[in-house]
Scaffold this active site. Sequence first.
Site, short mmCIF file in Angstrom:
data_model
loop_
_atom_site.label_atom_id
_atom_site.label_comp_id
_atom_site.label_asym_id
_atom_site.label_seq_id
_atom_site.Cartn_x
_atom_site.Cartn_y
_atom_site.Cartn_z
N GLY A 226 36.70 -22.51 66.79
CA GLY A 226 36.86 -22.84 65.37
C GLY A 226 37.84 -23.98 65.18
O GLY A 226 37.73 -25.03 65.83
N ALA A 227 38.84 -23.76 64.30
CA ALA A 227 39.82 -24.80 63.98
C ALA A 227 40.67 -25.20 65.19
O ALA A 227 41.35 -26.23 65.16
CB ALA A 227 40.72 -24.32 62.85
N GLY B 286 39.51 -26.03 68.06
CA GLY B 286 38.77 -26.93 68.96
C GLY B 286 37.95 -26.18 69.97
O GLY B 286 37.22 -25.24 69.62
N GLY C 227 29.10 -24.42 64.91
CA GLY C 227 28.71 -24.21 66.31
C GLY C 227 27.38 -24.89 66.62
O GLY C 227 27.22 -25.53 67.67
N ASP C 228 26.44 -24.77 65.69
CA ASP C 228 25.13 -25.40 65.89
C ASP C 228 25.28 -26.93 65.92
O ASP C 228 24.61 -27.61 66.70
CB ASP C 228 24.18 -25.00 64.74
CG ASP C 228 24.08 -23.49 64.60
OD1 ASP C 228 24.20 -22.79 65.61
OD2 ASP C 228 23.89 -23.03 63.46
N1 LIG Z 1 38.03 -24.79 60.49
C1 LIG Z 1 37.63 -25.80 61.27
N2 LIG Z 1 38.29 -26.98 61.27
C2 LIG Z 1 37.91 -27.99 62.06
N3 LIG Z 1 36.86 -27.94 62.92
C3 LIG Z 1 36.16 -26.81 62.97
C4 LIG Z 1 36.50 -25.66 62.16
N4 LIG Z 1 35.62 -24.68 62.44
C5 LIG Z 1 34.77 -25.18 63.38
N5 LIG Z 1 35.10 -26.45 63.71
C6 LIG Z 1 34.47 -27.31 64.73
O1 LIG Z 1 33.20 -26.79 65.07
C7 LIG Z 1 33.19 -26.30 66.44
C8 LIG Z 1 32.42 -25.01 66.55
O2 LIG Z 1 32.97 -24.05 65.68
P1 LIG Z 1 32.95 -22.47 65.92
O3 LIG Z 1 33.71 -22.11 67.14
O4 LIG Z 1 33.42 -21.87 64.63
O5 LIG Z 1 31.39 -22.18 66.15
P2 LIG Z 1 30.45 -20.91 65.85
O6 LIG Z 1 31.28 -19.70 65.57
O7 LIG Z 1 29.47 -20.82 66.95
O8 LIG Z 1 29.67 -21.37 64.51
P3 LIG Z 1 28.14 -21.07 64.01
O9 LIG Z 1 27.55 -20.04 64.93
O10 LIG Z 1 28.29 -20.62 62.58
O11 LIG Z 1 27.40 -22.36 64.06
C9 LIG Z 1 34.66 -26.20 66.84
O12 LIG Z 1 34.81 -26.39 68.23
C10 LIG Z 1 35.28 -27.33 66.02
O13 LIG Z 1 35.07 -28.59 66.64
MG LIG Z 2 27.55 -19.96 66.99
#
Ligand SMILES: Nc1ncnc2c1ncn2[C@@H]1O[C@H](COP(=O)(O)OP(=O)(O)OP(=O)(O)O)[C@@H](O)[C@H]1O
Ligand SMILES: [Mg+2]
Length: 317
Positions: free
Chosen positions: A230-231, A233, A259-260
């Site tokens: 998430g935030a 990295g 994430g996608d």
């Molecule tokens: N709050 C945030 N601020 C800045 N960048 C973010 C934030 N949330 C996500 N990102 C960016 O997006 C990338 C992927 O996010 P995350 O780890 O939340 O994926 P996820 O949980 O698989 O999301 P999803 O399954 O909903 O697509 C992070 O590595 C970062 O680069």
């Molecule tokens: Mg995901």
Amino acid sequence: MTNANARTTITTVTLNAAIDKTYYMPAFVKGKVSRAAKVVSTAGGKGLNVARVLKQLGHAEVAATGFAGGYNGQFIVNGVKEAGIRSEFVAIPGESRLCMNFIDEGDGSSTEVLEPGPVIGEDQLERFKRELQRLSAESALVVFSGSLPGGTAPALYAELIALSRAAGADVFLDTSGESLVRGVTALPSFIKPNEDEIVSLLPDSHDGDLREGIRKLMAQGIPIVAATLGAEGAVAGAGGRIYRVRIPKIEPVNTVGSGDSFVAGYAYGHVRGWPIEECLRYAAAAGSANALSETTGDVDPREHARLLREIAVEEWL
Ligand SMILES: Nc1ncnc2c1ncn2[C@@H]1O[C@H](COP(=O)(O)OP(=O)(O)OP(=O)(O)O)[C@@H](O)[C@H]1O
Ligand SMILES: [Mg+2]
């Protein structure tokens, strides 16, 4: 002769595609009549987010497959085509899912109602496998994203990964729970677990050492493991090395689909043969750019370019 390096198509697979319908209302009260001020419908599903973001990043040849049924299926296929993505969805009886999100603009709350979606029959699955085989034979990369539909076995991704690879395509997998645990046994080239998914992949790692966890997954035979935080990295492993991806602080608007978007950014660099650090930078910039948009799976190329300059990838020694 078919030369895998000459292939440019990226195919995304969304087995559980849906219409995402968001109702914006001044107030949402359970048990009462609520009136929506604005309704927005989009073709949804994680693979479709990947496909859309790939187009926004400028990848020309993007195809999307999966199952589509009924009027909802037609809406999904139309949405895919409008985004300039080649639709290769397999038609099924029944109605594709409708996922509703009721936004209460008064208190900012969100209430979701998710339909289960159609159950996939044996014949339809066989038809899909033939389609996937044909598409994989012309694709540089096949990206499998999201949950499995009802009526299918948890090991389905493992089988599909083997099928795509036998047809000469590279394979990415981004899913969760049992379908991820079973899917990784087919050794996709790239996985992108988030914080929750890492736990389900490594139930015995109680020490919380992410680097060790990533090393274990690489030792199992998965070449690229990108754990997104998430935030915070991401931390990734490839070629026996571990990398730390540092991102700038932003004011997120909607992080769903980040994430996608990360997967799309990575895929963009990967099929171009970029070094791992460059793929990771491109990926993280796409994830963060998506977080700045209200829409799920939406990357403004200017924001992407701006964020790219502020992201650092270094080896974590
Ligand atoms: N709050 C945030 N601020 C800045 N960048 C973010 C934030 N949330 C996500 N990102 C960016 O997006 C990338 C992927 O996010 P995350 O780890 O939340 O994926 P996820 O949980 O698989 O999301 P999803 O399954 O909903 O697509 C992070 O590595 C970062 O680069
Ligand atoms: Mg995901």
